[in-house]
Every structure is written in C-alpha cells, then in structure tokens.
Design a protein around this motif. Structure first.
Motif, PDB file in Angstrom:
ATOM      1  N   GLU A   8      10.096   8.039  35.730  1.00  0.00           N
ATOM      2  CA  GLU A   8      11.273   7.863  36.585  1.00  0.00           C
ATOM      3  C   GLU A   8      11.994   9.193  36.690  1.00  0.00           C
ATOM      4  O   GLU A   8      11.960   9.995  35.748  1.00  0.00           O
ATOM      5  N   THR A   9      12.638   9.416  37.823  1.00  0.00           N
ATOM      6  CA  THR A   9      13.351  10.674  38.039  1.00  0.00           C
ATOM      7  C   THR A   9      14.813  10.406  38.393  1.00  0.00           C
ATOM      8  O   THR A   9      15.165   9.354  38.912  1.00  0.00           O
ATOM      9  N   ARG A  10      15.623  11.397  38.087  1.00  0.00           N
ATOM     10  CA  ARG A  10      17.037  11.390  38.452  1.00  0.00           C
ATOM     11  C   ARG A  10      17.378  12.825  38.861  1.00  0.00           C
ATOM     12  O   ARG A  10      17.094  13.764  38.116  1.00  0.00           O
ATOM     13  N   ILE A  11      17.942  12.993  40.020  1.00  0.00           N
ATOM     14  CA  ILE A  11      18.281  14.334  40.516  1.00  0.00           C
ATOM     15  C   ILE A  11      19.749  14.624  40.240  1.00  0.00           C
ATOM     16  O   ILE A  11      20.622  13.803  40.523  1.00  0.00           O
ATOM     17  N   GLU A  12      19.972  15.802  39.673  1.00  0.00           N
ATOM     18  CA  GLU A  12      21.329  16.289  39.440  1.00  0.00           C
ATOM     19  C   GLU A  12      21.375  17.746  39.873  1.00  0.00           C
ATOM     20  O   GLU A  12      20.787  18.603  39.211  1.00  0.00           O
ATOM     21  N   GLY A  13      22.040  17.995  40.970  1.00  0.00           N
ATOM     22  CA  GLY A  13      22.107  19.354  41.501  1.00  0.00           C
ATOM     23  C   GLY A  13      20.719  19.825  41.901  1.00  0.00           C
ATOM     24  O   GLY A  13      20.031  19.160  42.659  1.00  0.00           O
ATOM     25  N   GLU A  14      20.299  20.949  41.346  1.00  0.00           N
ATOM     26  CA  GLU A  14      18.977  21.496  41.658  1.00  0.00           C
ATOM     27  C   GLU A  14      17.936  21.131  40.606  1.00  0.00           C
ATOM     28  O   GLU A  14      16.812  21.621  40.656  1.00  0.00           O
ATOM     29  N   PHE A  17      15.574  15.316  36.439  1.00  0.00           N
ATOM     30  CA  PHE A  17      15.375  14.804  35.086  1.00  0.00           C
ATOM     31  C   PHE A  17      14.290  13.746  35.146  1.00  0.00           C
ATOM     32  O   PHE A  17      14.330  12.842  35.985  1.00  0.00           O
ATOM     33  N   VAL A  18      13.309  13.873  34.269  1.00  0.00           N
ATOM     34  CA  VAL A  18      12.149  12.980  34.263  1.00  0.00           C
ATOM     35  C   VAL A  18      12.069  12.287  32.914  1.00  0.00           C
ATOM     36  O   VAL A  18      12.185  12.929  31.870  1.00  0.00           O
ATOM     37  N   THR A  19      11.868  10.959  32.956  1.00  0.00           N
ATOM     38  CA  THR A  19      11.673  10.192  31.733  1.00  0.00           C
ATOM     39  C   THR A  19      10.441   9.307  31.891  1.00  0.00           C
ATOM     40  O   THR A  19      10.111   8.878  32.995  1.00  0.00           O
TER      41      THR A  19
END
Length: 145
Positions: A8-14, A17-19
């Motif tokens: 799963e991914t989460r985008i923060e700015g540039e 984050f991958v878990t």
C-alpha cells in the motif's frame, strides 16, 4: 507457495510511503529521483531476510485485492521456501547441513537472500522436505512502479 506480496502507498509531498501489510516491519519511503521499484523490492527483501535470520517462517502474502504487488524472483522465492520448510520441520541449519553433507556455512548462504546461490543446491535442499521448485512464466501483471 507464491511469494507475491501486496503493498500500500501513501503520498506526502514528493515522497511515497510504502508498507507491506503482511510483513511486519516492511515499510519504506521513496523520494523523488529514487528508483521506486528498486527501493520497494529492497525493503521487502530486507524485512523477509530478518524473518529468515530469526529462523521464522516467512509471512504468507494475502490476496492482492486490487493492490499493487511485488513478485519476488526465483532465487529469493526458493530461499524463502527453504526457510519455510525448515521452520515447519523445526530443522536447524546444522541438521540440514548434515543431511546434505555440507558445512553449516553453505546452508547459511542458501538462506541468505542477498547471496547468489546455485538454484540446483536449493532444489536439492527442498527435495529433502519433499518439496519441488516449480517455475512458471506469464505475462507481467503489475510491477512496483
């Protein structure tokens, strides 16, 4: 067993984050300019290698259910299958080495996800657990992108 792990991914700015929900401790951050696929695969292999180092069976991946996945290569998959078989049989590196007629160092290398081992030696070790390595080739469905 197929070693295809959803993430799963989460985008923060540039940064992204991958878990990996199925692999405790498998999380990373990919920054702009980094090769996403390489960073994500390295994160997964490192986390799975930790399980192997602790003589634990690697976590089983869940169904992708629409998530992107990392499909581990043949060598890493064979090493994880061996680690799983050893954990299920409660067999130590020393005991397997004795069965194979090799030193314990050879077994450590067979289980080391960063070491390039000979696939025939992994097949030989898996056969001691009545396991057979099977390789299939198919159209690539998804790649950590």
């Amino acid at each position: 067993m197929k070693f295809v792990y959803p993430y799963e991914t989460r985008i923060e700015g540039e940064s992204v984050f991958v878990t990996f929900p199925d692999v405790p401790g498998a999380a990373t951050q990919v920054d702009a300019g980094e090769n996403f696929h390489d960073v994500v695969v390295d994160c997964l292999v490192t986390a799975l290698g930790g399980h192997v180092d602790l003589h634990k069976s690697p976590p089983r991946p869940s169904a992708p259910q629409g998530r992107r996945v990392v499909c581990l290569g043949v060598l890493a998959s064979a090493k994880l299958a061996l680690a799983q078989a050893m954990a299920e049989a409660n067999m130590s590196n020393v005991a397997l080495a004795k069965e194979m007629g090799v030193s314990e160092k050879v077994i450590r290398r067979l289980l080391d996800l960063d070491h390039v081992s000979r696939i025939d030696k992994l097949e030989e070790a898996l056969a001691l657990f009545s396991k057979q390595l099977e390789v299939s080739v198919r159209q690539q469905l998804d790649k950590a992108a």
